[in-house]
Design an enzyme around this catalytic site. Structure first.
Site, PDB file in Angstrom:
ATOM      1  N   SER A  63     -58.448  70.185  45.318  1.00 49.15           N
ATOM      2  CA  SER A  63     -59.168  71.218  45.765  1.00 49.15           C
ATOM      3  C   SER A  63     -60.589  71.300  45.041  1.00 49.15           C
ATOM      4  O   SER A  63     -61.285  70.443  44.626  1.00 49.15           O
ATOM      5  CB  SER A  63     -58.565  72.536  46.120  1.00 49.15           C
ATOM      6  OG  SER A  63     -59.300  73.748  46.615  1.00 49.15           O
ATOM      7  N   HIS A  68     -54.040  72.882  53.743  1.00 50.49           N
ATOM      8  CA  HIS A  68     -54.736  72.580  52.388  1.00 50.49           C
ATOM      9  C   HIS A  68     -53.621  72.493  51.536  1.00 50.49           C
ATOM     10  O   HIS A  68     -53.481  73.006  50.454  1.00 50.49           O
ATOM     11  CB  HIS A  68     -55.641  73.775  51.946  1.00 50.49           C
ATOM     12  CG  HIS A  68     -56.540  73.668  50.543  1.00 50.49           C
ATOM     13  ND1 HIS A  68     -57.517  72.438  50.745  1.00 50.49           N
ATOM     14  CD2 HIS A  68     -56.369  74.301  49.677  1.00 50.49           C
ATOM     15  CE1 HIS A  68     -57.844  72.647  49.583  1.00 50.49           C
ATOM     16  NE2 HIS A  68     -57.536  73.714  48.765  1.00 50.49           N
TER      17      HIS A  68
END
Length: 709
Positions: free
Chosen positions: A567, A683
């Site tokens: 991320s 994610h």
């Protein structure tokens, strides 16, 4: 090989002639041409054909390695091991847990009693089987969240994601019947924010009509939805702005052990700044707290607020990083005129980690030079607080888990790099802590040691880092070493026990380094703010300084040094690959941000402008990312490390587009890389245990090929 799906096009920057700003505004440098916009179409046939082609190449290369099969089997066994600690939550007078193993790949939500949970083999009752639900409904359901109406905690809203994305459907569930409520609350797919107001009303932020979303794709309107009411008939409670930044408006509440509640709405202005509006008898009114402050709990009628900036109010000043209390009656009567009182303030090397409340007490986990502490605070009659520090082992990560609203019991998680995680139960009122469960050792830690060191960054600041390695390593630069950090959003990285890292890396002779670089929250708000916006280069300098310290002390060498981040951490490793190509041999870039000039156009990227700046409005921000954005600063002919780039098709947070475009540009330049995109998982690494094991094994195979061979 140049893919047939890649459009050959120049990647040169547009002529860097400053544009004249309107009305004397600073000039904006033109953005470069982008030949890979088509890869931003997340699920288009053309983009998915490109993904399929590149996945096949990477899987063939890595699964053919003789180590892959063993690494996969070990990762799957660890991920689904039945002797893991089932993380508990106090709920509805019982202990609830969400559990995944080889028999329940998507997981089961289950319950037991506290007495049974204390035993070695609790008697569990399944409440909701996600695998069975998905099979029955033909969906790839992933269990995301559950929120239950207090104090009874019988009625809950369950959030389910199709494939792991952030967007969810929401259904009402009755814990007494163990079934979804016929005709109950039911919201279609969306990025909803929900708070129970009472048994017959929800406060909901949602996309009420098409287009009721901010530029980052989050809702900005809160309505009160009554039981049995059509969505179109919900009554508006609060409206933010369509152009608001951040993560969209969110309704919330805090409740104390005496049954008193405060309902509020948070309106983000950007990633970190927001307004807080409370629901009063007169309507919704603005609460006079700083824009970097949060309501986090309520104890005995005292509303607890954490401060990420200095607050001056009622004739007193409270520094950033502190915790203050507000009187509930005063908040409801005059939210614009407050008299806060101090609850806790940090020392020079302290930081607030998390806040919980039980029936009568406030529970704080803090960091002391990145070492965990657990504090119990009891409200005193004079408006102050008495503080007790729980007696826990030192040099470990400490975090409060679930706390019981109906008692002063709470769970604590304690772990270290080499110390298997333990689950403790604390009777906070008595200051008594007992160990409930300890994870069996998942890897051979014999001969391994942990050190905390520091490196000197480019501005002279000492940057602490942890290193885990064999005690008898040769200081000749030959140790395969994996360096990780995050460096953003005030997220603190602390020691933790990772069975996968231990078994697949440390046990095989690798060293692991965790760097506490700026941008994180390890030393409070100032540590984060030191690297915000155009000051961000110092974060990257911190990371490289840790690497150089490892090399200077001959722990490792560039030939044996690899880095990994996900991320914002994927942006970190992408920048490091571009800026310091000679420092590393392996670079793992997970679910990353890499195109920092079009970030606001991709997934939820517009919500993070408080962290990265706005390239469309601020010439200084645009200039910074023009020279720093990994996607735009790849150069043909440079000998970069061959990276492993990982993303997921269902990631609606950072989006798979960054990873795809970065790989496509490398391919255009004839630069080698590995690319893998999981088609589910959101994610993260996968929607179920097998997907997660596969992605972990691919990553570890890559690291062994690059750093060990």
């Amino acid at each position: 090989m140049i893919s047939k799906n890649v459009v050959a096009a120049t990647t040169l920057l547009a002529a860097a002639v400053p544009l004249a700003g309107a009305h004397g505004a600073p000039a904006m440098t033109p953005l470069p041409a982008d030949p890979y916009i088509w890869l931003e179409e997340a699920s288009s046939p053309r983009a998915m054909a490109w993904v399929k082609e590149h996945n096949a190449v990477t899987e063939q290369r890595l699964t053919a390695d003789p180590r892959y099969k063993t690494l996969y089997e070990e990762a799957l066994a660890l991920g689904g091991a039945k002797d893991r600690i089932p993380q508990p939550s106090f709920l509805n007078g019982a202990i609830y847990n969400f559990w995944q193993d080889a028999d329940h790949l998507r997981g089961i939500w289950r319950k037991t009693t506290l007495d049974s949970y204390r035993t070695a083999s609790p008697a569990w009752t399944t409440v909701l089987d996600i695998d069975a639900l998905g099979k029955a409904e033909g969906k790839s359901w992933v269990f995301k969240d559950v929120d239950c109406l207090r104090p009874a905690e019988r009625l809950c809203v369950v959030s389910l994601s199709d494939g792991g994305e952030d967007a969810v459907v929401v259904r009402e569930f009755d814990l007494d019947t163990g079934k979804f409520v016929a005709g109950g609350f039911n919201l279609p797919r969306g990025k909803h924010r929900i708070e129970w107001q009472d048994e017959n009303h929800l406060l909901v932020a949602s996309e009420w009509t098409p287009g009721d979303l901010t530029p980052s794709g989050y809702p900005y309107i809160v309505k009160r939805l009554a039981r049995g009411q059509a969505l179109a008939d919900a009554v508006e409670v609060y409206r933010g702005g369509k152009t608001d930044g951040g993560y969209g408006v969110s309704p919330g509440s805090v409740r104390d052990g005496k049954g008193r509640s405060l309902f509020f709405v948070v309106r983000p202005l950007d990633t970190f700044h927001h307004e807080t509006w409370v629901l009063t008898p007169r309507g919704v009114e603005r609460l006079a707290i700083p824009s970097k402050a949060d309501i986090v709990a309520m104890v005995d009628g005292r509303v607890i607020v954490s401060l990420d900036e200095t607050m001056t109010s009622g004739g007193a000043t409270f520094r950033a990083g502190s915790v203050v209390a507000l009187d509930l009656d005063a908040v409801l009567a005059t939210p614009g005129a407050l008299k806060p009182s101090l609850v806790w303030q940090p020392g020079p090397r302290d930081a607030l980690n998390s806040v919980r409340s039980s029936k009568d007490l406030l529970l704080l986990s803090t960091l002391d030079n990145v070492r965990g502490r657990a504090l119990v605070l009891r409200p005193a009659a004079n408006g102050g607080w008495t503080t007790t520090t729980l007696d826990l082992p030192d040099n470990l990560a400490v975090g409060f888990g679930s706390a019981d609203d109906n008692s002063n019991l709470s769970f604590l998680n304690v772990s270290g790099f080499l110390t298997p995680s333990s689950l403790l139960i604390a009777d906070a009122a008595a200051g008594k802590v007992d160990t409930l469960k300890t994870l069996p050792a998942k890897f051979d830690a014999a001969g391994l040691v942990v050190e905390q060191r520091s490196a000197t960054s480019t501005d002279g600041t000492k940057i602490p880092y942890f290193i885990v390695h064999k005690k008898d390593i040769k200081r000749d630069g030959t140790t395969p070493t994996l360096l990780s950090a995050y460096g953003g959003f005030q997220v603190s990285r602390t020691p933790s026990y990772s069975p996968e890292l231990g078994k697949l890396w440390l046990e095989r002779g690798g060293a692991y380094v965790l760097a506490n670089i700026r941008g994180g929250g390890e030393f409070g708000p100032a540590w984060h703010e030191a690297g915000l916006l155009t000051k961000r280069q110092i974060i990257y300098d911190d990371f490289a300084s840790v690497a150089r310290d490892l090399i200077a002390t001959k722990v490792t060498s560039p030939r044996r040094l690899g880095i990994q981040g996900g991320s914002n951490g994927g942006l970190l490793t992408g920048v490091q690959m571009i800026q310091q190509p000679d420092l590393w041999t392996a670079v793992v870039i997970d679910v990353p941000l890499l195109d920092m000039l079009r970030i606001s156009k991709i997934a939820a990227g517009a919500s993070w402008q408080g962290e990265y700046g706005d390239v469309n409005a601020d010439p200084a921000v645009r200039a910074f990312w023009l020279k720093t954005s990994p996607y735009h600063n790849l150069k043909k002919g440079v000998r970069y490390p061959e990276p492993y780039i990982f993303t997921t098709s269902k990631d609606d947070r950072t989006g798979p587009q960054h990873a795809r475009k970065f790989a496509a540009r490398m391919e255009e330049m004839g630069l080698p890389f590995y690319f893998y995109e999981n088609t589910e998982g959101g994610h993260g690494s996968g929607a179920d245990l097998k997907q997660a094991a596969h992605t972990r094994a691919l990553t570890m195979t890559y690291l062994h090929k690059k750093l060990v061979d």
